[in-house]
Design an enzyme around this catalytic site. Sequence first.
Site, PDB file in Angstrom:
ATOM      1  N   ARG A  57      59.375  30.164  38.631  1.00 25.45           N
ATOM      2  CA  ARG A  57      58.728  28.855  38.602  1.00 25.45           C
ATOM      3  C   ARG A  57      59.381  27.952  37.569  1.00 25.45           C
ATOM      4  O   ARG A  57      59.538  26.738  37.791  1.00 25.45           O
ATOM      5  CB  ARG A  57      57.230  29.012  38.312  1.00 25.45           C
ATOM      6  CG  ARG A  57      56.461  29.646  39.450  1.00 25.45           C
ATOM      7  CD  ARG A  57      54.972  29.713  39.196  1.00 25.45           C
ATOM      8  NE  ARG A  57      54.372  28.414  38.912  1.00 25.45           N
ATOM      9  CZ  ARG A  57      53.077  28.163  39.041  1.00 25.45           C
ATOM     10  NH1 ARG A  57      52.245  29.114  39.449  1.00 25.45           N
ATOM     11  NH2 ARG A  57      52.585  26.971  38.754  1.00 25.45           N
ATOM     12  N   HIS A 106      64.323  20.994  39.534  1.00 22.86           N
ATOM     13  CA  HIS A 106      63.634  19.750  39.852  1.00 22.86           C
ATOM     14  C   HIS A 106      63.885  18.687  38.793  1.00 22.86           C
ATOM     15  O   HIS A 106      64.085  17.510  39.107  1.00 22.86           O
ATOM     16  CB  HIS A 106      62.130  20.017  39.982  1.00 22.86           C
ATOM     17  CG  HIS A 106      61.346  18.842  40.448  1.00 22.86           C
ATOM     18  ND1 HIS A 106      60.759  17.955  39.577  1.00 22.86           N
ATOM     19  CD2 HIS A 106      61.057  18.388  41.694  1.00 22.86           C
ATOM     20  CE1 HIS A 106      60.140  17.018  40.266  1.00 22.86           C
ATOM     21  NE2 HIS A 106      60.300  17.245  41.548  1.00 22.86           N
TER      22      HIS A 106
END
Length: 236
Positions: A47, A54
Site C-alpha cells: 500500500r 501515485h
Amino acid sequence: MTTDGDADGDFEAYADLGATTANAMEIAETSMDRVRELVPDETLADRVRQKSVHATGDPEFQHLVRFTGGDDSQPVRAGARAVLDEAPIVTDITMVKAGITGRGHDCEVRKAIGNGADLAAETGMTRTAASVLELDRQGVYDGAIAVIGNAPTAALALADCIEDGTRPAVVVATPVGFVKAAESRQRLREVAGEHGVPAITNVGRRGGSGLAAGLTNELVHVASDVRDGDETLDGR
C-alpha cells in the site's frame, strides 16, 4: 459543508486525497485502480509502494522505497498504530504539514521549522536541523510520527537524536536533492535499524514534501481501515 455523497457515506474510502464530490471520488478511485495494476496489492508495505507511485506518477518508484523493521510491513503497522493512538505527527517544514490530511485521524500535526532559531544562529547549522534538535530537547519526537520531506540536514539531525536515545513511533523520511539527500536517508535507515525504530525511506536523489505527505497519509488511511474493520495489522 456536507455533500449528498458525504451523507450517504460514499466519499470516505480515500480521505487522504481530499475528494468529497462524485466526480473527484471517481477520479481518485480510477487513479488508484490504475496504480494497483502496476504495483502488487498483497501487503501493507505494498500500500505504501502504491502511494509512492501515485504521489510521483512513476511506476518505477515502487522499487526505490525502503522499509526498516522486522519485515517490510512493520513500519506501516507501527505508523497505523501510532495514528490510532493519536500520536503527534511532526513534519520538518510547512509544506509537508500542509499536505497531511485533516481527516481520518485525531493526531496533532505540527512542524519543526520555526523552533531552534537561537541554536541555528549560534552554531551556523541549518534552521531545519536546529528545529529538530530543539523539539527533541523538548521530548516531542518520542512516540511521535516523525516526517521529513525536504531537508537532508533535518534527517541527519533526527538520526543523531535516535542514536542518542530518542524513539519515534515511526519515521517517514524522503528528503530531496543533490547534496546529502541520499546520504541522510541511508544514515537514518542504518541508525533506525540499529535501534529498532521503524522507518520508511527511499533511495536515490528523488523525494520531496509531496511524497512524504502522501506516505504519511497512507498510514492514516491504513489506520482508518483498521478502525472500520476493513484492514488488519496482523500478518499482512
